[in-house]
Each structure stands twice: as C-alpha cells, then as structure tokens.
Write a protein that holds these residues in place. Sequence first.
Motif, short mmCIF file in Angstrom:
data_model
loop_
_atom_site.label_atom_id
_atom_site.label_comp_id
_atom_site.label_asym_id
_atom_site.label_seq_id
_atom_site.Cartn_x
_atom_site.Cartn_y
_atom_site.Cartn_z
N ASP A 190 0.83 -1.21 0.00
CA ASP A 190 0.00 0.00 0.00
C ASP A 190 0.86 1.26 0.00
OD1 ASP A 190 -2.32 -1.52 -0.01
OD2 ASP A 190 -2.57 -1.43 2.17
N HIS A 239 2.24 1.79 -3.51
CA HIS A 239 1.18 2.32 -4.38
C HIS A 239 0.96 3.80 -4.10
CE1 HIS A 239 -0.18 -1.19 -6.57
NE2 HIS A 239 -0.12 -1.89 -5.45
N ARG A 240 0.97 4.18 -2.85
CA ARG A 240 0.75 5.58 -2.48
C ARG A 240 1.88 6.47 -2.98
NH1 ARG A 240 -1.31 8.50 2.04
NH2 ARG A 240 -1.60 10.58 1.16
N VAL A 264 3.65 5.98 -5.61
CA VAL A 264 3.45 6.11 -7.06
C VAL A 264 2.27 7.04 -7.35
CG1 VAL A 264 2.79 4.85 -9.15
CG2 VAL A 264 4.50 3.88 -7.60
N GLU A 265 1.16 6.86 -6.67
CA GLU A 265 -0.03 7.71 -6.89
C GLU A 265 0.26 9.18 -6.67
OE1 GLU A 265 -3.09 6.43 -4.23
OE2 GLU A 265 -3.39 4.52 -5.24
N GLU A 266 0.99 9.47 -5.60
CA GLU A 266 1.27 10.87 -5.24
C GLU A 266 2.51 11.42 -5.96
OE1 GLU A 266 -0.85 12.51 -3.61
OE2 GLU A 266 -2.03 11.00 -2.58
N ASN A 267 3.26 10.54 -6.61
CA ASN A 267 4.48 10.91 -7.31
C ASN A 267 5.47 11.62 -6.37
OD1 ASN A 267 6.16 10.98 -9.56
ND2 ASN A 267 5.45 13.02 -10.16
#
Length: 144
Positions: A25, A28-29, A31-34
Amino acid sequence: MKVANILEVKGTEVMTVRPGDTIRDVAHRLVEENVGALVVSGGAGTLEGIISERDISRGLAFHGPNIGTLLASDLMTRGVVTCGPEDSISDTARVMTNRRIRHLPVQDGNRIVGIISIGDILKYRLDEVMLETRVLRDIALAVR
C-alpha cells in the motif's frame, strides 16, 4: 532565506501513511502521489517515522518477494531528522547533504507543517541564482 519560503511556493500538504499500512500500500501511495517519501503517523499529526523509496529498496534486498506484506513500521526510518520553518535553506541543505537525507519533515513545535526534498532546495537555490544573474545583467546593460 528560510525553509518557510520553500513551503510558501510548494505548499504545506503532508502526505502520510499509518504504521500498520502494508509496504504494498505504501508503494502504491508513493506512485499515486508521485513523491519519494511519506510521513508515518498514527494520527493527530504525530511523527512516528518516515518511509521512502530507499527504505523499500533496502527492504527488498533483505526480505525479498515477501516485502509487500511487511508493515510501514517494519521498514520506516524512526529517528527522523526534521527542520523548522525558520531554519535557513543553506543550513538545511548542509544537514541533508551531510546526513544523506533526501526528504525532511518541517516541524513547528509538535506539529508537522510540511516536507521538503533536496530537489525543492535545489530548485529554490537555482531560481535564486537565476534571479541574481538577471539583476546583474540588467545592471551591466544599464551602465553601458
């Protein structure tokens, strides 16, 4: 110039994960938030640690393919170095360089009010140098 000057431009949003979040998780976070790091907080703005891409890559080296099921608290950096909004940018850059830290939470009292990266500092210093260059060029042209 002070760290607060960077936060005025960058903003003060602090992205967090909980100590019990899985590394899957957390990854993923990121990557999502860059972003390259997230503050680990149990809530109410507490600072329990910080977890970065570097922590995850080291964890992968030690734990192999099972890393995704580990918790943020298993891999996070605990003794987090912080800076304050009134700290000078040059002093903060020196600390980050000497300690090989790429992300630094900004703490005002007991509250985390932002996070800066070595890239933020570099951008700020580059903008500052470019402004000085333009001013000096304008002065040189005006003197002619």
